[in-house]
Design a protein around this motif. Structure first.
Motif, PDB file in Angstrom:
ATOM      1  N   ILE A  65       0.861  -1.174   0.000  1.00  0.00           N
ATOM      2  CA  ILE A  65       0.000   0.000   0.000  1.00  0.00           C
ATOM      3  C   ILE A  65       0.902   1.230   0.000  1.00  0.00           C
ATOM      4  N   THR A  66       0.654   2.155  -0.909  1.00  0.00           N
ATOM      5  CA  THR A  66       1.479   3.363  -0.956  1.00  0.00           C
ATOM      6  C   THR A  66       0.945   4.462  -0.050  1.00  0.00           C
ATOM      7  N   HIS A  67      -0.392   4.570   0.027  1.00  0.00           N
ATOM      8  CA  HIS A  67      -0.999   5.579   0.890  1.00  0.00           C
ATOM      9  C   HIS A  67      -2.492   5.316   1.017  1.00  0.00           C
ATOM     10  N   ALA A  68      -3.112   6.049   1.942  1.00  0.00           N
ATOM     11  CA  ALA A  68      -4.561   5.958   2.134  1.00  0.00           C
ATOM     12  C   ALA A  68      -5.153   7.348   2.050  1.00  0.00           C
ATOM     13  N   THR A  69      -6.370   7.439   1.516  1.00  0.00           N
ATOM     14  CA  THR A  69      -7.066   8.716   1.440  1.00  0.00           C
ATOM     15  C   THR A  69      -8.482   8.531   1.975  1.00  0.00           C
ATOM     16  N   PRO A  70      -9.027   9.585   2.595  1.00  0.00           N
ATOM     17  CA  PRO A  70     -10.395   9.462   3.102  1.00  0.00           C
ATOM     18  C   PRO A  70     -11.405   9.478   1.967  1.00  0.00           C
ATOM     19  N   VAL A  71     -12.509   8.782   2.180  1.00  0.00           N
ATOM     20  CA  VAL A  71     -13.624   8.782   1.247  1.00  0.00           C
ATOM     21  C   VAL A  71     -14.560   9.908   1.690  1.00  0.00           C
ATOM     22  N   LYS A  72     -15.137  10.620   0.753  1.00  0.00           N
ATOM     23  CA  LYS A  72     -16.015  11.750   1.094  1.00  0.00           C
ATOM     24  C   LYS A  72     -17.386  11.238   1.529  1.00  0.00           C
ATOM     25  N   THR A 101     -18.878   7.374  10.939  1.00  0.00           N
ATOM     26  CA  THR A 101     -19.921   6.824  11.806  1.00  0.00           C
ATOM     27  C   THR A 101     -19.342   6.548  13.176  1.00  0.00           C
ATOM     28  N   TYR A 102     -20.203   6.561  14.179  1.00  0.00           N
ATOM     29  CA  TYR A 102     -19.763   6.277  15.543  1.00  0.00           C
ATOM     30  C   TYR A 102     -20.654   5.190  16.128  1.00  0.00           C
ATOM     31  N   ASP A 103     -20.019   4.152  16.641  1.00  0.00           N
ATOM     32  CA  ASP A 103     -20.718   3.041  17.285  1.00  0.00           C
ATOM     33  C   ASP A 103     -20.586   3.232  18.788  1.00  0.00           C
ATOM     34  N   HIS A 104     -21.676   3.661  19.428  1.00  0.00           N
ATOM     35  CA  HIS A 104     -21.586   3.950  20.863  1.00  0.00           C
ATOM     36  C   HIS A 104     -21.376   2.690  21.691  1.00  0.00           C
ATOM     37  N   ARG A 105     -21.832   1.546  21.211  1.00  0.00           N
ATOM     38  CA  ARG A 105     -21.626   0.287  21.956  1.00  0.00           C
ATOM     39  C   ARG A 105     -20.151  -0.110  21.965  1.00  0.00           C
ATOM     40  N   ALA A 106     -19.532  -0.016  20.799  1.00  0.00           N
ATOM     41  CA  ALA A 106     -18.112  -0.374  20.692  1.00  0.00           C
ATOM     42  C   ALA A 106     -17.213   0.786  21.091  1.00  0.00           C
ATOM     43  N   GLN A 107     -17.799   1.977  21.221  1.00  0.00           N
ATOM     44  CA  GLN A 107     -17.062   3.192  21.532  1.00  0.00           C
ATOM     45  C   GLN A 107     -15.911   3.406  20.546  1.00  0.00           C
ATOM     46  N   GLN A 108     -16.284   3.425  19.261  1.00  0.00           N
ATOM     47  CA  GLN A 108     -15.293   3.658  18.214  1.00  0.00           C
ATOM     48  C   GLN A 108     -15.937   4.335  17.021  1.00  0.00           C
ATOM     49  N   ALA A 109     -15.126   5.091  16.327  1.00  0.00           N
ATOM     50  CA  ALA A 109     -15.560   5.750  15.098  1.00  0.00           C
ATOM     51  C   ALA A 109     -14.995   4.983  13.908  1.00  0.00           C
ATOM     52  N   ALA A 110     -15.706   5.047  12.800  1.00  0.00           N
ATOM     53  CA  ALA A 110     -15.268   4.378  11.574  1.00  0.00           C
ATOM     54  C   ALA A 110     -15.194   5.413  10.458  1.00  0.00           C
ATOM     55  N   LEU A 111     -13.989   5.615   9.945  1.00  0.00           N
ATOM     56  CA  LEU A 111     -13.742   6.569   8.868  1.00  0.00           C
ATOM     57  C   LEU A 111     -13.505   5.787   7.576  1.00  0.00           C
ATOM     58  N   PRO A 112     -14.376   5.945   6.570  1.00  0.00           N
ATOM     59  CA  PRO A 112     -14.144   5.253   5.298  1.00  0.00           C
ATOM     60  C   PRO A 112     -12.880   5.797   4.618  1.00  0.00           C
ATOM     61  N   ILE A 113     -12.023   4.896   4.152  1.00  0.00           N
ATOM     62  CA  ILE A 113     -10.794   5.284   3.461  1.00  0.00           C
ATOM     63  C   ILE A 113     -10.591   4.407   2.224  1.00  0.00           C
ATOM     64  N   VAL A 114      -9.732   4.897   1.334  1.00  0.00           N
ATOM     65  CA  VAL A 114      -9.317   4.119   0.164  1.00  0.00           C
ATOM     66  C   VAL A 114      -7.827   3.841   0.304  1.00  0.00           C
ATOM     67  N   LEU A 115      -7.443   2.582   0.156  1.00  0.00           N
ATOM     68  CA  LEU A 115      -6.034   2.190   0.149  1.00  0.00           C
ATOM     69  C   LEU A 115      -5.557   2.171  -1.299  1.00  0.00           C
ATOM     70  N   HIS A 116      -4.393   2.775  -1.532  1.00  0.00           N
ATOM     71  CA  HIS A 116      -3.829   2.855  -2.883  1.00  0.00           C
ATOM     72  C   HIS A 116      -2.621   1.929  -2.986  1.00  0.00           C
ATOM     73  N   HIS A 117      -2.592   1.129  -4.040  1.00  0.00           N
ATOM     74  CA  HIS A 117      -1.515   0.167  -4.264  1.00  0.00           C
ATOM     75  C   HIS A 117      -0.532   0.694  -5.320  1.00  0.00           C
ATOM     76  N   PRO A 118       0.709   0.221  -5.285  1.00  0.00           N
ATOM     77  CA  PRO A 118       1.711   0.700  -6.246  1.00  0.00           C
ATOM     78  C   PRO A 118       1.317   0.494  -7.711  1.00  0.00           C
ATOM     79  N   ASP A 119       0.520  -0.528  -7.991  1.00  0.00           N
ATOM     80  CA  ASP A 119       0.127  -0.793  -9.381  1.00  0.00           C
ATOM     81  C   ASP A 119      -1.048   0.070  -9.842  1.00  0.00           C
ATOM     82  N   GLY A 120      -1.505   0.995  -8.966  1.00  0.00           N
ATOM     83  CA  GLY A 120      -2.617   1.867  -9.325  1.00  0.00           C
ATOM     84  C   GLY A 120      -3.973   1.374  -8.844  1.00  0.00           C
TER      85      GLY A 120
END
Length: 74
Positions: A12-19, A23-42
């Motif tokens: 993986i070369t880098h990650a970028t956030p998805v627009k 979301t926040y899960d109050h039971r798990a007490q965690q937030a989830a940020l959608p991201i895209v992982l970018h690979h060297p091959d594009g």
């Protein structure tokens, strides 16, 4: 004696956030940020970055500081 291990290359070369909303899960007490992982091959793949409440607060502060530095540089 030669080292027979191959050099490790990044899968993986880098990650970028998805627009999309974080979301926040109050039971798990965690937030989830959608991201895209970018690979060297594009190639890309979408996943989520899980953040604890402390990490959300820390990154919020750091992003506010980055925004303030950007505005003061204008």
């Amino acid at each position: 004696m030669q080292d027979s291990r191959k050099a490790i290359r990044p899968l993986i070369t880098h990650a970028t956030p998805v627009k999309r909303d974080v979301t926040y899960d109050h039971r798990a007490q965690q937030a989830a940020l959608p991201i895209v992982l970018h690979h060297p091959d594009g190639g890309t793949e979408e996943t989520i970055l899980i953040l604890t409440p402390g990490e959300v607060e820390l990154y919020s502060i750091q992003l506010e500081q980055a925004i303030a530095r950007r505005e003061s540089a204008r």
